[in-house]
Design a protein around this motif. Structure first.
Motif, PDB file in Angstrom:
ATOM      1  N   GLN A   1       2.144  -8.145   9.210  1.00 12.06           N
ATOM      2  CA  GLN A   1       0.987  -8.579   8.423  1.00 12.06           C
ATOM      3  C   GLN A   1       1.431  -9.415   7.224  1.00 12.06           C
ATOM      4  O   GLN A   1       0.790 -10.406   6.879  1.00 12.06           O
ATOM      5  CB  GLN A   1       0.148  -7.380   7.989  1.00 12.06           C
ATOM      6  CG  GLN A   1      -0.563  -6.704   9.155  1.00 12.06           C
ATOM      7  CD  GLN A   1      -1.756  -5.851   8.714  1.00 12.06           C
ATOM      8  OE1 GLN A   1      -2.211  -5.942   7.580  1.00 12.06           O
ATOM      9  NE2 GLN A   1      -2.264  -5.041   9.628  1.00 12.06           N
TER      10      GLN A   1
ATOM     11  N   GLU B   1       0.525  -7.133   2.987  1.00 11.55           N
ATOM     12  CA  GLU B   1      -0.548  -6.574   3.814  1.00 11.55           C
ATOM     13  C   GLU B   1      -1.782  -6.236   2.985  1.00 11.55           C
ATOM     14  O   GLU B   1      -2.876  -6.067   3.537  1.00 11.55           O
ATOM     15  CB  GLU B   1      -0.040  -5.334   4.571  1.00 11.55           C
ATOM     16  CG  GLU B   1      -0.027  -4.008   3.791  1.00 11.55           C
ATOM     17  CD  GLU B   1       1.134  -3.881   2.811  1.00 11.55           C
ATOM     18  OE1 GLU B   1       1.898  -4.852   2.654  1.00 11.55           O
ATOM     19  OE2 GLU B   1       1.276  -2.806   2.189  1.00 11.55           O
ATOM     20  N   LEU B   2      -1.615  -6.133   1.653  1.00 14.01           N
ATOM     21  CA  LEU B   2      -2.755  -5.780   0.800  1.00 14.01           C
ATOM     22  C   LEU B   2      -3.670  -6.965   0.512  1.00 14.01           C
ATOM     23  O   LEU B   2      -4.790  -6.777   0.034  1.00 14.01           O
ATOM     24  CB  LEU B   2      -2.265  -5.169  -0.517  1.00 14.01           C
ATOM     25  CG  LEU B   2      -1.912  -3.690  -0.455  1.00 14.01           C
ATOM     26  CD1 LEU B   2      -1.332  -3.227  -1.787  1.00 14.01           C
ATOM     27  CD2 LEU B   2      -3.130  -2.854  -0.106  1.00 14.01           C
ATOM     28  N   ASN B   3      -3.206  -8.155   0.757  1.00 16.55           N
ATOM     29  CA  ASN B   3      -4.058  -9.316   0.506  1.00 16.55           C
ATOM     30  C   ASN B   3      -4.952  -9.570   1.713  1.00 16.55           C
ATOM     31  O   ASN B   3      -4.468  -9.830   2.811  1.00 16.55           O
ATOM     32  CB  ASN B   3      -3.192 -10.547   0.226  1.00 16.55           C
ATOM     33  CG  ASN B   3      -2.339 -10.385  -1.024  1.00 16.55           C
ATOM     34  OD1 ASN B   3      -1.137 -10.147  -0.945  1.00 16.55           O
ATOM     35  ND2 ASN B   3      -2.957 -10.460  -2.187  1.00 16.55           N
ATOM     36  N   THR B   4      -6.250  -9.494   1.481  1.00 18.00           N
ATOM     37  CA  THR B   4      -7.183  -9.708   2.594  1.00 18.00           C
ATOM     38  C   THR B   4      -7.457 -11.202   2.774  1.00 18.00           C
ATOM     39  O   THR B   4      -7.276 -12.005   1.856  1.00 18.00           O
ATOM     40  CB  THR B   4      -8.527  -9.010   2.336  1.00 18.00           C
ATOM     41  OG1 THR B   4      -9.105  -9.580   1.163  1.00 18.00           O
ATOM     42  CG2 THR B   4      -8.340  -7.520   2.124  1.00 18.00           C
TER      43      THR B   4
ATOM     44  N   TYR C   1       0.833  -1.199   0.000  1.00 25.41           N
ATOM     45  CA  TYR C   1       0.000   0.000   0.000  1.00 25.41           C
ATOM     46  C   TYR C   1       0.875   1.259   0.000  1.00 25.41           C
ATOM     47  O   TYR C   1       1.837   1.353   0.762  1.00 25.41           O
ATOM     48  CB  TYR C   1      -0.928   0.033   1.223  1.00 25.41           C
ATOM     49  CG  TYR C   1      -1.818   1.249   1.176  1.00 25.41           C
ATOM     50  CD1 TYR C   1      -2.733   1.386   0.139  1.00 25.41           C
ATOM     51  CD2 TYR C   1      -1.697   2.273   2.097  1.00 25.41           C
ATOM     52  CE1 TYR C   1      -3.530   2.515   0.034  1.00 25.41           C
ATOM     53  CE2 TYR C   1      -2.498   3.412   2.004  1.00 25.41           C
ATOM     54  CZ  TYR C   1      -3.412   3.522   0.965  1.00 25.41           C
ATOM     55  OH  TYR C   1      -4.187   4.646   0.854  1.00 25.41           O
TER      56      TYR C   1
ATOM     57  N   LYS D   1      -0.015 -13.135   7.155  1.00 29.51           N
ATOM     58  CA  LYS D   1      -0.921 -13.479   6.059  1.00 29.51           C
ATOM     59  C   LYS D   1      -0.309 -14.533   5.145  1.00 29.51           C
ATOM     60  O   LYS D   1      -1.014 -15.411   4.641  1.00 29.51           O
ATOM     61  CB  LYS D   1      -1.282 -12.225   5.278  1.00 29.51           C
ATOM     62  CG  LYS D   1      -2.174 -11.286   6.076  1.00 29.51           C
ATOM     63  CD  LYS D   1      -2.505 -10.011   5.316  1.00 29.51           C
ATOM     64  CE  LYS D   1      -3.446  -9.159   6.163  1.00 29.51           C
ATOM     65  NZ  LYS D   1      -4.469  -8.494   5.346  1.00 29.51           N
TER      66      LYS D   1
END
Lengths: 476, 439, 439, 476
Positions: free
Chosen positions: C353, C419-422, C79, C357
């Protein structure tokens, strides 16, 4: 520096459009006089605006305690969101089913703002605060008219009010009754009681008021108006102090406007665009300007015009991209952040006030809300240095001066609103700078009369500008 | 929760103490208990930047962007040069307040002065203000400028943009002025009716050039008629058209107004836009809102200030001609940059292309069965009639990514063509219309 | 034709005359006739801005943007906060030249000084340069820093990014140094082999943390091994990982390098990116390229200048340690702004994160039949193996708008999670993989 | 002003990421020392960079005649095009079929640049001019190696060359042979003939050369090298003077690099990113770094590695977004615009030179190309005012000084390159400013030694910076 018209020369230009790809045609009724616009290359234009920008003071250039203007930091994410093609490229007359995202954004913003203000309905058409006032007053007019009370021709406005309040009332066809403030800066209840009557259409008030005080008699004030059959209009200019703490709707106000470009962090653009949505209690919603958003039967969103709408006050739905910025801000702060912003706006004001009152008289003692008013009357009497001089002196300190000569009820007023987005260091530095300037004014008043000396131009002759107005460049 | 408060909790506590308070609650002791909210706001929890971006982008993604647009009716799809976008994004232009402190605001003041100059050139008028909210409120403010105690009737052509008419009406509701429509005939203002309707109570007549149907009006004749009756002519107009058509000034208008959106301002779902207003020498002191004037500084150097403020609300209060305060300054800067980039030749070329392409498209549509409703010259909008329901035509176009004209009713469509519409896409649109017609 | 020349034809003629020329041809009389082009260039005719925009937008439109990206392998999807974009778009940062004139370049110089400081903090090293082209060339320059006449062999782990290995090899081809890969075992560098391969000719050993396969290497032990042999350790690393993992400095690296792209720089189809380089006190004078140092001005005020220029090509010419001149200054400013916005907690959180993740996703993929190839800890990338052909899995993901991991071969895929992958999109990707596996 | 590290305080921060939505985990091998980065709110960071930007001089701030750097105007449309999500959001390892637009852009830019330079193939991997030189020299090395001529160990470089030329040659493993320039500033042919031999790998040259002159013996020069079995490398730094007029390929050059961030209007970014594509004649294409673009059998585009590639000099395909800007520029100027830019670059240089030589000695007389070299030797001998002092004096005039002390063969050199995007007025004003400064230097040299006085900082002590290097901020 030179004007656009004094740069370049005939024949210089930018290449923007491809040639016409259909047969060229021309209308009959042509202009007679040739259009004259600048002849410039892109380098020249681009440099011109780079140079002009250097001669502007924005929020990012430093402290901007312009009272009543709520010059808080303008978050960059808001700008990025408003620039999304999914908003910026929307035609306002696209079919509803192609703009459901925009409509939902409007509806959600509406909902959030209703909750913050204690109102039941909201419309975003007004493009600025004054525009919102005008709108609200027309709603008052429509309300009384519907009730057959055409004799209600007067709007009560305190003498501490923004000039827009009486001006808006006049535009809405009302006679303005000014009620004086008491010594405590608040509405004089006795005078208010004397002022109301069967001709009272309503009251316009901002609370906290323009001297930065919360009028603790607010419930009595609105009751007096209501008892007389009038409506209460809340000028949202000072909402930043109390959002999440108390609500105009709960104070007894019937109609409000907000300044999204103040309280909700949208930038001011050097004077605009703003956004001044108008909210009201349920009973008045039928008078809102149209179109307003509505939920359709199939669950989708659309636009509709309220039953007894006063009509439109602007084309389309308001300054939409400004609303996008406010929406992003509301999402960011949320339930806790909104009152936290208010509390810190008030804290910063009181902190700075405390530092300044050590040497500078305040117009009103005690706790202030988000802003406070200093008076330079003493200083002027002793040294001849007026509020204006102090303001110009601050320019040389690299900070934006407070609002000058407002409210009118305070002599030599300087009105300071630090906002919550300033750090303690900034407040400390500003206080020190102001202290030094005040000291210099006492010791060497003549010097301050000369200020500013570090700005791109020195003090400008406003009298000359007004006496012989030159409002445009004249070609030779 | 997101926050833009720099001071940490610790700092806040220290500051409270230094200012003489025990707690945040102490700051609010003046607020009576009975009006306190005393509960949490019913809003979503605050979000960090990435979450905000995701939510807002999701909403933006639920809007449909049309690459080909044949709709105008008050909002026009023109090309915005890259420099203009860049200028309008400059941080200080974006974030400054109204230039009350002229010495640190010369950049905005000069830009507006330049804007005022270009608006004068465009309209052929003698003075411009610094902008108002939009074209519709500009028209309403202009009408207000013309009225006085004796003349309280405002005439407006029935051929003007209905959105503008609505706003005129609302403002008249406020001022107590009377708004009367002058009927339209063959898509333009009925001059005979205008002559008949003018009376000693008439303050002004408002007309648009081109009008809502895109038709070119005979504004010069109207000016004569209106002035004969002792009333004023308020000429609304499309600023791109003004580069080509007889200007309000040349036609004899007393006040010229218009929607400045075509001058480099994106469609933006209707706002922010820009209302421009300009007037003759006789009328300009009645213009509402800010005006920037030239003056000199203590050192004799040229500079600019907000001027003629004695007209304004913050000084005259209820006696002011208007309440306007915030205007659309950044849009005015944008419009000035647009006009500077286009230059006189570029703006004329834009107007010529609008005109030529609209006429090309109209002819093509005609062969496809959509005949023009009105005779006479038009600029870049025109109305067609057809037996095929408007919504069928428009739906089919939408299926192909084209936003067609605005449906006026089940048979009539108001089309708009600008320099951005290519011959290729016009031919494609016509082909689709033919398909609908043939099916 | 578009043009950025301000002067008109007339002005050009007048200027020619004033300068003593009859025509443009006269300016070029020194060019022998036989080397003149004397024909028009075979290029398209020039285009006005709108046409250029249309052509370029059309090309951009022919690229597919994936909203969900599980691919890294040297370029990482993180991000980028809005402030960072804004800072990197500031006109003067964008358009200035290298800050040769320090007095009017303090803004860039200070930004780079701040960047250097943050790179030191991140890497745990003592001095940083002002950037080089990218992570791969940074590694190659670092290797060159370590070599001398006696030590001309560069060892590099076989587990490093193959793109970096390629660049190391190319630079060694130039310098005449020998590049030798140290085998990998179980996805990490084989320490036993490393020990065996080190010799008196070895200048340095280059390893990445995490390595190409996402695995966490035992860099501390390597440093001991390498130093024992009198060689240097060059530690490459992902700057996000450095917020969490043992730093190169703590591990005992002599030079730390890496690809700075994860620090707020968009994917950009591979560039511009940012090579960062930092070194110990003993080594920093051998760093290539620009360095910004603090000093004072004639009035005693703090200021910044390009310093230690005696190392550089414009002074030392062929004796310089490197030829680097233009670097990636604007990317460095961007990275500095990114680190300032994220702050230490934000950068650590980003790293955490990524780690958490990636581990979540790996476990989920395992249940879907994609087992992990290597044991041991990994950061935010990992390799899976499966009987299903990699391209089938990836194709299916692409059909759902997901860019899956990088196929290493027909059975192995290198996945990356940031961190952008939910969780939602990870679960969705796993579901799709399960579908492929099940079909 | 303060550093980022001197602002804010522990606990201040920006809220960027949402909380982790999966179970939190942590690696084993954690860093021991806590990471220290600034603790700042968004207001503070944003204002910091606003303030820093004010202390930078960019192309839009005025005249920037930095010789050899081709500081032409950077068109805004190029920036907008490079920012398109369709480019900025592309992962470099996406499958070819998802990046056909990007590939076509590369292929077309390649084609256009080949036409302009007279080359047959091109690769965009080099990230800057010096990187391109290194790449080109490795290709020369690979070429000779393939031909079994390992004894070719020397690269000939004129003494007027940029420092990058010899440095690049050294990095590529070559010994540098410097050939002196003649009195006319051009290559001394006799000396060149003496220098070549069986050990000659190649020659590096820029033409027009670094004193701003076109070497009219260019065909003979390249022939001498070719006859000796060497290859000729063209440093594209000065291509702006001759593009569309003459081509390195037609002058006998085999390999070239271009500076897209100079000649093709991409901005410099305060020192980078640049882009230094390398082009070559057909016979050398097999040595280009990889990957290069190729047309596949199905007509689509892809990447491939040339047969005898020297390998990669950087990850992926180069500074792609910079190439997008150059592509937009090439589309804008096109076939006629490219030579027109060259002609006007040369005209502007000669026009300014004419004005300046009235009072200031030039290093070389006669017509120059796109730049020229003044010498302050006379002035220094008479007054002690050196080129450096004059440069610092110009800072107070608000213009960027010319390049100082380059080329090395001219004493007290100031090298001026106005570029074609400057207007006549700008050149006139600069000439007048320089005349006045020169006059002041003659009359009052001490004053000039004090310059600059109007800049954010005064003259900086470079010696001190180098003697005790402070390369980072140290926390207390």
């Amino acid at each position: 520096m030179k004007l656009l018209f004094e740069l370049g020369t005939s024949g210089r230009h930018c290449d923007i459009l491809p040639p016409c790809d259909v047969p060229e045609m021309s209308p009959e009724c042509l202009r007679k006089k040739e259009l004259r616009l600048p002849h410039l290359s892109e380098t020249e234009i681009s440099r011109h605006y780079t140079e002009l920008e250097k001669q502007v003071y924005g929020v990012n250039d430093g402290f901007y305690p312009l009272g009543s203007c709520t010059m808080k930091y303008n978050p960059k994410i808001n700008e990025a969101m408003a620039a999304l093609p999914g908003f910026a490229k929307l035609h306002p007359l696209q079919p509803d089913y192609t703009v459901q995202g925009a409509l939902e954004l409007l509806r959600r913003t509406e909902k959030y703002l209703c909750e913050i203000t204690g109102m039941d309905a909201m419309n975003f058409q007004p493009a600025a605060g004054a525009h919102g006032e005008f709108t609200g007053l027309l709603m008052i007019r429509a309300f009384h008219q519907k009730n057959g009370e055409k004799n209600r021709t007067k709007i009560i406005v305190p003498d501490s009010a923004h000039g827009t309040n009486p001006a808006s009332a006049a535009m809405a066809g009302y006679t303005v009754v000014s009620v004086p403030s008491g010594e405590d800066g608040c509405v004089d209840l006795e005078k208010l009681k004397e002022a109301v009557g069967e001709d009272t259409a309503g009251l316009m008030l901002t609370n906290p008021n323009t001297v930065g005080l919360f009028d603790k008699n607010i419930l009595e004030i609105t009751r007096i108006i209501h008892d007389a059959g009038g409506l209460c209009y809340y000028d949202g200019a000072n909402l930043n102090a109390v959002m999440g703490i108390t609500r105009p709707g709960d104070m007894g106000f019937d109609i409000i406007h907000l300044n999204l470009h103040k309280t909700f962090s949208a930038p001011h653009g050097g004077g605009g665009p703003g956004s001044g949505p108008v909210g009201c209690k349920k009973d008045l919603a039928e008078f809102l300007p149209g179109p307003v958003t509505e939920e359709k039967e199939d669950g989708s969103s659309g636009f509709a015009v309220p039953e007894s709408s006063i009509g439109a006050v602007r084309s389309f739905y308001g300054n939409f991209l400004v609303i996008v910025k406010a929406f992003a801000y509301l999402l960011t702060l949320g339930a806790d952040g909104i009152p936290e912003a208010a509390r810190n706006a008030v804290l910063n004001a009181n902190y700075l006030k405390k530092k300044l009152e050590e040497f500078c008289p305040m117009a009103y003692p005690g706790t202030c809300m988000h802003e406070f008013v200093m008076t330079m009357k003493d200083l002027k009497d002793r040294t001849g240095v007026a509020a204006l001089d102090i303001a110009k002196g601050l320019l040389d300190n690299g900070i934006h001066p407070p609002t000058m000569y407002f409210p009118l009820i305070v002599r030599e007023a300087l009105m300071v609103e630090p906002t919550e987005t300033e750090s303690r260091e900034t407040l400390d530095e500003a206080a020190e700078g102001f202290r030094a300037l005040y000291q210099r004014a006492l010791e060497n008043p003549d010097e301050i009369h000369e200020a500013p000396v570090k700005t791109p131009v020195r003090r400008l002759d406003e009298v000359r500008a007004a006496r012989k107005p030159v409002l445009r460049y004249f070609y030779d | 929760m997101g926050t833009y408060i720099p001071n940490t909790g610790n700092e806040q506590r220290e500051m409270l103490e230094e200012a003489g308070f025990q707690s945040f609650d102490d700051l609010y002791t003046e607020i009576p208990e009975c009006v306190r909210l005393n509960r949490k706001l019913d809003l979503p929890e605050g979000s960090p930047e990435l979450s905000v971006r995701r939510q807002v982008e999701a909403l933006a993604g639920r809007n449909r962007i049309f690459n080909y647009i044949f709709r105008g009716a008050g909002a026009y799809n023109h090309y915005i040069p890259a420099v203009v976008e860049e200028v309008a994004s400059k941080e200080r232009f974006v974030t400054a307040y109204t230039p009350y402190q002229a010495e640190i605001s010369q950049g905005i003041l000069q830009s507006i002065f330049e804007y005022q100059t270009m608006i004068c050139e465009l309209t052929g008028m003698e003075a411009s203000n610094a902008s108002v909210y939009d074209g519709a409120s500009a028209a309403a403010e202009a009408a207000a400028m013309c009225t006085d105690r004796k003349r309280k009737t405002v005439l407006a052509s029935a051929a003007i943009n209905p959105g503008v008419y609505q706003v005129l009406k609302t403002y008249c509701f406020g001022s107590g002025n009377r708004l009367v429509p002058v009927p339209e005939k063959n898509g333009v203002t009925d001059l005979k009716k205008l002559r008949e309707m003018l009376s000693a109570e008439c303050a002004c007549f408002y007309v648009e050039q081109p009008n809502y149907f895109g038709q070119v009006e005979d504004v010069e004749t109207m000016a004569d008629i209106v002035h004969e009756a002792g009333a004023k002519l308020v000429a609304g107009g499309n600023p791109i058209a003004m580069a080509l058509l007889r200007t309000p000034g040349e036609c004899g208008a007393d006040v010229a107004v218009g929607e400045g959106q075509p001058l480099g301002i994106p469609l933006s779902f209707g706002g922010p836009y820009l209302g421009f207003m300009a007037a003759t020498k006789e009328m300009f002191r009645r213009l509402p809102g800010r005006m920037v004037g030239e003056t000199s500084d203590a050192g004799g150097n040229r500079g600019y200030v907000l001027t003629l403020q004695a007209r304004e609300q913050h000084i005259r209060r209820e006696k002011a001609g208007s309440n306007i305060c915030s205007n659309e300054a950044l849009c005015a800067v944008r419009a000035a940059a647009y006009m500077a980039v286009m230059g006189e030749e570029g703006l004329r070329e834009t107007a010529r292309q609008c005109y030529s392409k609209a006429h090309y498209f109209q002819k093509k549509l005609k062969t496809a069965g959509l005949s023009r409703v009105y005779p006479g010259d038009f600029f870049h909008e025109f109305v067609t009639r057809s037996d095929i329901p408007s919504r069928m035509i428009l739906k089919k176009l939408e299926d192909h990514g084209i936003l067609g004209g605005l449906p006026l009713d089940e048979t009539r469509i108001l089309w708009c063509v600008t320099e951005l519409n290519t011959k290729e896409e016009m031919d494609e649109a016509v082909r689709i219309v033919e398909e609908v017609a043939g099916s």
